[in-house]
Motif scaffolding. Structure first.
Motif, PDB file in Angstrom:
ATOM      1  N   GLN A  76      46.971 -19.833  44.489  1.00 35.94           N
ATOM      2  CA  GLN A  76      47.919 -20.448  45.409  1.00 35.94           C
ATOM      3  C   GLN A  76      47.117 -21.087  46.532  1.00 35.94           C
ATOM      4  N   VAL A  77      46.834 -22.349  46.395  1.00 31.77           N
ATOM      5  CA  VAL A  77      45.959 -23.002  47.362  1.00 31.77           C
ATOM      6  C   VAL A  77      46.709 -24.008  48.219  1.00 31.77           C
ATOM      7  N   ARG A  78      47.592 -24.786  47.579  1.00 28.28           N
ATOM      8  CA  ARG A  78      48.182 -25.905  48.275  1.00 28.28           C
ATOM      9  C   ARG A  78      49.676 -25.972  47.968  1.00 28.28           C
ATOM     10  N   ALA A  79      50.470 -26.395  48.943  1.00 29.04           N
ATOM     11  CA  ALA A  79      51.898 -26.568  48.719  1.00 29.04           C
ATOM     12  C   ALA A  79      52.336 -27.906  49.301  1.00 29.04           C
ATOM     13  N   ALA A  80      53.268 -28.552  48.638  1.00 31.61           N
ATOM     14  CA  ALA A  80      53.816 -29.798  49.173  1.00 31.61           C
ATOM     15  C   ALA A  80      55.165 -29.488  49.798  1.00 31.61           C
ATOM     16  N   VAL A  81      55.439 -30.121  50.934  1.00 34.05           N
ATOM     17  CA  VAL A  81      56.738 -29.952  51.587  1.00 34.05           C
ATOM     18  C   VAL A  81      57.358 -31.331  51.749  1.00 34.05           C
ATOM     19  N   LEU A  82      58.513 -31.521  51.113  1.00 32.62           N
ATOM     20  CA  LEU A  82      59.222 -32.793  51.258  1.00 32.62           C
ATOM     21  C   LEU A  82      60.215 -32.644  52.406  1.00 32.62           C
ATOM     22  N   VAL A  83      60.030 -33.438  53.458  1.00 30.81           N
ATOM     23  CA  VAL A  83      60.909 -33.356  54.623  1.00 30.81           C
ATOM     24  C   VAL A  83      61.829 -34.575  54.629  1.00 30.81           C
ATOM     25  N   VAL A  84      63.130 -34.318  54.696  1.00 27.42           N
ATOM     26  CA  VAL A  84      64.078 -35.426  54.704  1.00 27.42           C
ATOM     27  C   VAL A  84      64.589 -35.640  56.130  1.00 27.42           C
ATOM     28  N   SER A  96      65.055 -34.082  64.440  1.00 28.99           N
ATOM     29  CA  SER A  96      64.137 -33.092  65.016  1.00 28.99           C
ATOM     30  C   SER A  96      64.431 -31.699  64.481  1.00 28.99           C
ATOM     31  N   ASN A  97      65.678 -31.417  64.117  1.00 35.76           N
ATOM     32  CA  ASN A  97      65.980 -30.127  63.497  1.00 35.76           C
ATOM     33  C   ASN A  97      65.279 -29.992  62.156  1.00 35.76           C
ATOM     34  N   ALA A  98      65.329 -31.054  61.367  1.00 36.42           N
ATOM     35  CA  ALA A  98      64.688 -31.022  60.052  1.00 36.42           C
ATOM     36  C   ALA A  98      63.178 -30.841  60.236  1.00 36.42           C
ATOM     37  N   ILE A  99      62.607 -31.567  61.198  1.00 39.41           N
ATOM     38  CA  ILE A  99      61.169 -31.480  61.424  1.00 39.41           C
ATOM     39  C   ILE A  99      60.793 -30.075  61.900  1.00 39.41           C
ATOM     40  N   LYS A 100      61.635 -29.530  62.782  1.00 38.37           N
ATOM     41  CA  LYS A 100      61.376 -28.188  63.296  1.00 38.37           C
ATOM     42  C   LYS A 100      61.347 -27.179  62.143  1.00 38.37           C
ATOM     43  N   GLU A 101      62.333 -27.305  61.251  1.00 41.17           N
ATOM     44  CA  GLU A 101      62.414 -26.420  60.090  1.00 41.17           C
ATOM     45  C   GLU A 101      61.145 -26.556  59.238  1.00 41.17           C
ATOM     46  N   ALA A 102      60.721 -27.809  59.059  1.00 46.02           N
ATOM     47  CA  ALA A 102      59.526 -28.064  58.251  1.00 46.02           C
ATOM     48  C   ALA A 102      58.297 -27.458  58.904  1.00 46.02           C
ATOM     49  N   GLU A 103      58.232 -27.547  60.214  1.00 47.94           N
ATOM     50  CA  GLU A 103      57.089 -26.973  60.929  1.00 47.94           C
ATOM     51  C   GLU A 103      57.071 -25.457  60.769  1.00 47.94           C
ATOM     52  N   GLY A 104      58.269 -24.846  60.837  1.00 45.58           N
ATOM     53  CA  GLY A 104      58.368 -23.400  60.637  1.00 45.58           C
ATOM     54  C   GLY A 104      57.867 -23.008  59.256  1.00 45.58           C
ATOM     55  N   LEU A 105      58.302 -23.782  58.252  1.00 46.85           N
ATOM     56  CA  LEU A 105      57.888 -23.515  56.870  1.00 46.85           C
ATOM     57  C   LEU A 105      56.379 -23.683  56.734  1.00 46.85           C
ATOM     58  N   THR A 106      55.858 -24.733  57.369  1.00 42.46           N
ATOM     59  CA  THR A 106      54.421 -24.993  57.302  1.00 42.46           C
ATOM     60  C   THR A 106      53.651 -23.801  57.856  1.00 42.46           C
ATOM     61  N   ARG A 107      54.143 -23.254  58.993  1.00 46.86           N
ATOM     62  CA  ARG A 107      53.472 -22.089  59.573  1.00 46.86           C
ATOM     63  C   ARG A 107      53.504 -20.910  58.605  1.00 46.86           C
ATOM     64  N   THR A 108      54.689 -20.658  58.032  1.00 46.06           N
ATOM     65  CA  THR A 108      54.809 -19.534  57.102  1.00 46.06           C
ATOM     66  C   THR A 108      53.833 -19.700  55.942  1.00 46.06           C
ATOM     67  N   LEU A 109      53.771 -20.921  55.395  1.00 50.54           N
ATOM     68  CA  LEU A 109      52.896 -21.158  54.251  1.00 50.54           C
ATOM     69  C   LEU A 109      51.437 -21.023  54.661  1.00 50.54           C
ATOM     70  N   ASN A 110      51.119 -21.518  55.857  1.00 48.65           N
ATOM     71  CA  ASN A 110      49.741 -21.399  56.342  1.00 48.65           C
ATOM     72  C   ASN A 110      49.342 -19.936  56.478  1.00 48.65           C
ATOM     73  N   ASP A 111      50.294 -19.124  56.978  1.00 52.48           N
ATOM     74  CA  ASP A 111      50.014 -17.700  57.133  1.00 52.48           C
ATOM     75  C   ASP A 111      49.713 -17.057  55.786  1.00 52.48           C
ATOM     76  N   LYS A 112      50.360 -17.587  54.743  1.00 55.77           N
ATOM     77  CA  LYS A 112      50.113 -17.037  53.410  1.00 55.77           C
ATOM     78  C   LYS A 112      48.828 -17.588  52.822  1.00 55.77           C
ATOM     79  N   GLY A 113      48.177 -18.458  53.584  1.00 56.33           N
ATOM     80  CA  GLY A 113      46.895 -18.989  53.131  1.00 56.33           C
ATOM     81  C   GLY A 113      46.998 -20.277  52.338  1.00 56.33           C
ATOM     82  N   LEU A 114      48.167 -20.931  52.413  1.00 56.74           N
ATOM     83  CA  LEU A 114      48.318 -22.183  51.673  1.00 56.74           C
ATOM     84  C   LEU A 114      48.119 -23.377  52.599  1.00 56.74           C
ATOM     85  N   GLU A 115      47.505 -24.382  52.016  1.00 54.45           N
ATOM     86  CA  GLU A 115      47.331 -25.636  52.726  1.00 54.45           C
ATOM     87  C   GLU A 115      48.604 -26.455  52.460  1.00 54.45           C
TER      88      GLU A 115
END
Lengths: 302, 130
Positions: A76-84, A96-115
């Motif tokens: 599990q190295v990399r994940a793609a996030v499609l933001v609408v 900005s709500n959608a972007i905020k949600e995406a940023e939250g997801l990005t943090r969670t994925l980063n914590d799991k060690g995913l780019e």
């Protein structure tokens, strides 16, 4: 006419013009919500049929869980996030709500060690990532308010290609979509959904369960595996299409609400300004009267 | 005689629905004709006109671009990624697209696909008697 009164009148005219524009935008957004909802409903028969067919094919194919689109990669190295997001502003906090949600997801994925590789739909989101100098896997603009299936297919193809690439050469192991769910006219909610690896097959593959109606004994042409190979990518496309449609409906709803409050504010402003203008006019008249009276007084006492 | 119930849906909307005497579709393996009482089939579709013959004998053509169809107890569901009825096709545009694609050459896979799409559209627009 006094200078103060003139300034008030000018401001009232200007606010009235703004109000007309926001009112028109509100009406346009309302009519587009209905259309977007109609498109969402019109796409549902396809999804139902597609799911049935996938389930049927999956129950016949040998070991679906080994299919490249359903099995999770070992690494599990990399994940793609499609933001609408939206192409245009004036829709309140929608983008900005959608972007905020995406940023939250990005943090969670980063914590799991995913780019995380962002794929962005809508000028607002693209602007957000560009401004911060963050690289995007793909950017799609120009259709956020009326997405077509072709747009979705283009995005789906890009995502699939990236997913099927081996991880070592830059491929992704997971694909998530951040979209805005259209609950009703008043409520929209940012949501995250994982579209790859597919989960859909896991729940439907169990045909031994007696409660479920058995699938007809289809004869597959060319064969169950080939059918499944062709259908699973379509499911991904449709998931993207569905996310785009939902988001479009939400965008219009958010814009309608934002424009409604803008119109209300303009009305409020016009009311206050009218009061102030009346007061200024009254003050002017009072002043004129006292000037006349004062003048006459001065004349008669002279 | 039993009739088929046919529904054609594309990803964007329902295209056509109604009873039919027969349906002819093209799969990667070749053409397949469906008559009432056909065994359950789930087959992929390739770029080609879909022929539907209604009970009164009139023939309807639908241009289907990819997708699949399923047959089960006299119900035919055609699920196309994109589909068009003859009336929805802009003949001039399809002709222009065909010209452009054939000129660009058959070696390019994308152009070949475009040519096939345009040809299918034209076949449908010209009607079943051509």
């Amino acid at each position: 006419m006094g200078a103060q009164l003139r300034v008030y009148r000018r401001r009232i005219r200007s606010v009235q013009a703004t109000k007309k524009i926001t009112k028109a935008m509100e009406l346009i957004a309302s009519s587009r919500i209905i259309k977007a909802q109609g498109r969402l409903n019109a796409s549902m028969p396809y999804l139902t049929q597609l799911l049935d067919a996938i389930s049927a094919a999956a129950s016949h194919a040998t070991d679906v869980s080994k299919h490249p689109l359903t099995s999770a990669a070992h690494s599990q190295v990399r994940a793609a996030v499609l933001v609408v997001t939206a192409d245009r502003g004036l829709a309140g906090a929608y983008s900005s709500n959608a972007i905020k949600e995406a940023e939250g997801l990005t943090r969670t994925l980063n914590d799991k060690g995913l780019e995380v590789v962002p794929y962005v739909v809508g000028r607002k989101g693209v602007g957000f990532y560009k401004f911060r100098g963050r690289a995007m896997g793909g950017e799609y603009i120009g259709f956020s308010d009326q997405p077509t299936y072709d747009d979705a297919r283009r995005i789906g193809a890009d995502l699939l290609q990236r997913f099927l690439e081996p991880t070592e050469s830059g491929g992704v192991d997971e694909i998530h979509v951040v979209y805005t769910q259209f609950k009703n006219m008043a409520q929209q909610e940012s949501r995250v959904r994982r579209i790859l690896p597919l989960e859909v097959v896991d729940e439907v593959v169990d045909t031994s369960n007696e409660d479920t109606t058995p699938f007809p004994l289809y004869e597959f042409e060319p064969g169950p595996e080939a059918v499944l190979d062709a259908l699973l990518p379509r499911y991904v496309d449709h998931a993207v299409y569905n996310a785009l449609l939902m988001s479009a409906a939400s965008e219009h709803a958010a814009r309608r609400r934002a424009m409604k409050s803008a119109t209300d504010n303009a009305e409020e402003l016009i009311r206050t300004l009218t009061r102030q203008a009346n007061q200024a006019r009254q003050a002017e008249i009072t002043q004129e009267i006292s000037e006349i009276v004062g003048g006459a007084d001065a004349l008669s006492s002279a | 005689m039993a009739e088929l119930t046919v529904a054609v849906v594309s990803a964007e909307r329902a295209i056509w629905e109604g009873p039919a005497k027969s349906v002819v579709a093209k799969t990667p393996e070749g053409e397949i004709g469906i008559l009432p009482g056909h065994e359950p089939v789930l087959a992929l579709l390739v770029e080609a006109p879909l022929k539907i013959e209604s009970p009164d004998g009139t023939k309807t053509l639908v241009a289907v671009h990819g997708g699949f169809f399923s047959v089960d107890s006299n119900r035919v569901n055609v699920i196309a990624e994109a589909a068009e009825m003859a009336a929805d096709i802009d003949v001039e545009r399809a002709k222009a697209a065909l010209d452009r694609a054939t000129k660009a050459g058959a070696e390019d896979a994308a152009e070949a696909g475009a040519a096939k799409r345009a040809e299918t559209r034209l076949n449908v627009a010209m009607g079943p008697n051509r």
